[in-house]
Scaffold this motif. Structure first.
Motif, PDB file in Angstrom:
ATOM      1  N   ARG A 138       0.862  -1.198   0.000  1.00 49.26           N
ATOM      2  CA  ARG A 138       0.000   0.000   0.000  1.00 49.26           C
ATOM      3  C   ARG A 138       0.888   1.234   0.000  1.00 49.26           C
ATOM      4  O   ARG A 138       1.251   1.776   1.034  1.00 49.26           O
ATOM      5  CB  ARG A 138      -0.913  -0.014   1.225  1.00 49.26           C
ATOM      6  CG  ARG A 138      -1.935  -1.133   1.228  1.00 49.26           C
ATOM      7  CD  ARG A 138      -2.896  -0.986   2.383  1.00 49.26           C
ATOM      8  NE  ARG A 138      -3.732   0.214   2.244  1.00 49.26           N
ATOM      9  CZ  ARG A 138      -4.603   0.612   3.175  1.00 49.26           C
ATOM     10  NH1 ARG A 138      -4.736  -0.055   4.313  1.00 49.26           N
ATOM     11  NH2 ARG A 138      -5.327   1.704   2.969  1.00 49.26           N
ATOM     12  N   ASP A 165       4.447   9.841   9.004  1.00 52.21           N
ATOM     13  CA  ASP A 165       3.257   9.025   9.260  1.00 52.21           C
ATOM     14  C   ASP A 165       1.981   9.702   8.766  1.00 52.21           C
ATOM     15  O   ASP A 165       1.068   9.044   8.262  1.00 52.21           O
ATOM     16  CB  ASP A 165       3.140   8.708  10.751  1.00 52.21           C
ATOM     17  CG  ASP A 165       4.197   7.732  11.218  1.00 52.21           C
ATOM     18  OD1 ASP A 165       4.729   6.995  10.361  1.00 52.21           O
ATOM     19  OD2 ASP A 165       4.500   7.701  12.424  1.00 52.21           O
ATOM     20  N   LYS A 168       2.036   9.620   4.918  1.00 47.78           N
ATOM     21  CA  LYS A 168       2.009   8.221   4.487  1.00 47.78           C
ATOM     22  C   LYS A 168       0.592   7.669   4.471  1.00 47.78           C
ATOM     23  O   LYS A 168       0.227   6.858   3.609  1.00 47.78           O
ATOM     24  CB  LYS A 168       2.893   7.391   5.421  1.00 47.78           C
ATOM     25  CG  LYS A 168       3.231   6.001   4.910  1.00 47.78           C
ATOM     26  CD  LYS A 168       4.226   5.357   5.863  1.00 47.78           C
ATOM     27  CE  LYS A 168       4.645   3.981   5.361  1.00 47.78           C
ATOM     28  NZ  LYS A 168       5.642   3.360   6.276  1.00 47.78           N
ATOM     29  N   LYS A 169      -0.216   8.119   5.410  1.00 50.24           N
ATOM     30  CA  LYS A 169      -1.607   7.671   5.474  1.00 50.24           C
ATOM     31  C   LYS A 169      -2.509   8.456   4.533  1.00 50.24           C
ATOM     32  O   LYS A 169      -3.583   7.980   4.172  1.00 50.24           O
ATOM     33  CB  LYS A 169      -2.122   7.812   6.908  1.00 50.24           C
ATOM     34  CG  LYS A 169      -1.434   6.912   7.912  1.00 50.24           C
ATOM     35  CD  LYS A 169      -1.926   7.196   9.320  1.00 50.24           C
ATOM     36  CE  LYS A 169      -1.202   6.328  10.336  1.00 50.24           C
ATOM     37  NZ  LYS A 169      -1.632   6.646  11.729  1.00 50.24           N
ATOM     38  N   ASN A 170      -2.071   9.656   4.142  1.00 49.60           N
ATOM     39  CA  ASN A 170      -2.950  10.564   3.403  1.00 49.60           C
ATOM     40  C   ASN A 170      -2.731  10.561   1.896  1.00 49.60           C
ATOM     41  O   ASN A 170      -3.684  10.598   1.118  1.00 49.60           O
ATOM     42  CB  ASN A 170      -2.793  11.989   3.948  1.00 49.60           C
ATOM     43  CG  ASN A 170      -3.778  12.953   3.334  1.00 49.60           C
ATOM     44  OD1 ASN A 170      -3.470  13.636   2.366  1.00 49.60           O
ATOM     45  ND2 ASN A 170      -4.989  12.999   3.891  1.00 49.60           N
ATOM     46  N   ILE A 172      -2.060   9.095  -1.630  1.00 49.61           N
ATOM     47  CA  ILE A 172      -2.157   7.788  -2.281  1.00 49.61           C
ATOM     48  C   ILE A 172      -1.748   7.821  -3.748  1.00 49.61           C
ATOM     49  O   ILE A 172      -1.607   6.764  -4.367  1.00 49.61           O
ATOM     50  CB  ILE A 172      -3.588   7.228  -2.176  1.00 49.61           C
ATOM     51  CG1 ILE A 172      -4.585   8.166  -2.862  1.00 49.61           C
ATOM     52  CG2 ILE A 172      -3.968   6.985  -0.727  1.00 49.61           C
ATOM     53  CD1 ILE A 172      -5.973   7.578  -2.998  1.00 49.61           C
ATOM     54  N   SER A 186      -5.526  12.441  -2.342  1.00 48.67           N
ATOM     55  CA  SER A 186      -5.672  12.138  -0.925  1.00 48.67           C
ATOM     56  C   SER A 186      -6.487  10.862  -0.730  1.00 48.67           C
ATOM     57  O   SER A 186      -7.399  10.572  -1.508  1.00 48.67           O
ATOM     58  CB  SER A 186      -6.348  13.310  -0.202  1.00 48.67           C
ATOM     59  OG  SER A 186      -6.751  12.931   1.096  1.00 48.67           O
ATOM     60  N   ARG A 187      -6.166  10.117   0.321  1.00 53.71           N
ATOM     61  CA  ARG A 187      -6.910   8.905   0.628  1.00 53.71           C
ATOM     62  C   ARG A 187      -8.309   9.215   1.160  1.00 53.71           C
ATOM     63  O   ARG A 187      -9.277   8.513   0.864  1.00 53.71           O
ATOM     64  CB  ARG A 187      -6.151   8.070   1.671  1.00 53.71           C
ATOM     65  CG  ARG A 187      -6.808   6.726   2.008  1.00 53.71           C
ATOM     66  CD  ARG A 187      -6.037   5.998   3.100  1.00 53.71           C
ATOM     67  NE  ARG A 187      -4.645   5.833   2.742  1.00 53.71           N
ATOM     68  CZ  ARG A 187      -4.177   4.879   1.944  1.00 53.71           C
ATOM     69  NH1 ARG A 187      -5.024   4.006   1.410  1.00 53.71           N
ATOM     70  NH2 ARG A 187      -2.889   4.796   1.667  1.00 53.71           N
ATOM     71  N   ASN A 188      -8.428  10.278   1.943  1.00 57.28           N
ATOM     72  CA  ASN A 188      -9.668  10.541   2.661  1.00 57.28           C
ATOM     73  C   ASN A 188     -10.577  11.570   2.001  1.00 57.28           C
ATOM     74  O   ASN A 188     -11.759  11.662   2.351  1.00 57.28           O
ATOM     75  CB  ASN A 188      -9.349  11.000   4.085  1.00 57.28           C
ATOM     76  CG  ASN A 188      -8.509   9.981   4.842  1.00 57.28           C
ATOM     77  OD1 ASN A 188      -8.784   8.796   4.798  1.00 57.28           O
ATOM     78  ND2 ASN A 188      -7.471  10.461   5.524  1.00 57.28           N
TER      79      ASN A 188
END
Length: 240
Positions: A138, A165, A168-170, A172, A186-188
């Motif tokens: 991912r 972090d 990394k989560k945001n 994509i 963005s992921r969200n």
């Protein structure tokens, strides 16, 4: 006539016996046949299977029990494993009880590149890494005119995201345009992040993180369709 010091004689004899037994034991141990191979990974995601590693370990043999310990070339085995495009570093050794052990550190992908001609990972050292049949990482997807950005700049951006972090989560996706500008996804949220040229990278990302933290608190992030980071002194947003 000089007296013989029997204590010294006994000590020398004992030392000779110990050396002989040690040499005999070591020689006997070297000529033993291996019993099994055990493989361990430093990570929990497996881009390469244990079976594939085992095949590299036994090389031209049908099974590990066909290998004699004194015929092992550990450096050669390690080099062979290190050449695998999924492996960053391997440590191979044989135990006294006849086990061949391999400790594998796999490459860590920081992005997946998708172009018209090929698709591959880029690892944290900036080298290409093929896709795996056993695991999908991912990581951000890099698309578009990838050749329009230098490998060094792309790696700088990818590592910044990978080592943060929050990002990394945001983040994509990264789309590279013909002029070298970057647009991120963005992921969200469904807005586009207009990053612009790959310059003042740290400043732009810090501006974005500050914006998103404030926007999330006020529940207004979903109101925007574009977040423009091209101007390092401010973040310019376009509403839907």
């Amino acid at each position: 006539m000089k007296k013989v010091n029997w204590n010294n004689v006994r000590l020398v004899v004992i030392l000779l016996v110990v050396v002989f037994l040690f040499s005999f034991s070591a020689k006997r141990n070297e000529t033993r046949w291996l019993q099994e191979a055990t493989i361990s990974f430093e990570e929990t995601e497996y881009f390469i299977t244990r079976d594939n590693v085992n095949k590299l370990l036994i090389q031209n043999y049908d099974k590990v029990t066909d290998i004699r310990k004194d015929k092992l070339a550990l450096n050669k085995l390690e080099n062979s494993l290190d050449q695998n495009p999924m492996i960053e570093k391997a440590e191979v050794y044989a135990t006294v009880d006849g086990k061949l052990k391999a400790v594998i550190r796999q490459k860590k992908p920081v992005a997946r590149v998708y172009s018209e001609s090929e698709s591959y990972y880029i690892d944290r050292n900036g080298t290409h890494m093929p896709l795996s049949d056993s695991y999908t990482a991912r990581v951000p997807l890099v698309t578009g005119k990838v050749d329009e950005i230098t490998k060094e700049k792309l790696q700088q951006i990818l590592l910044y995201i990978y080592n943060n972090d929050f990002l990394k989560k945001n983040i994509i996706g990264i789309d590279v345009h013909q002029n070298g500008d970057l647009t991120m996804m963005s992921r969200n949220y469904d807005y586009k992040i207009a990053f612009g040229q790959p310059i003042t990278i740290e400043k732009k990302f810090k501006n974005y993180m500050a914006f998103l933290q404030d926007a999330s608190k006020n529940n207004i992030a979903e109101e925007y369709k574009t977040i423009n980071l091209k101007f390092t002194q401010q973040v310019v947003c376009t509403k839907k």
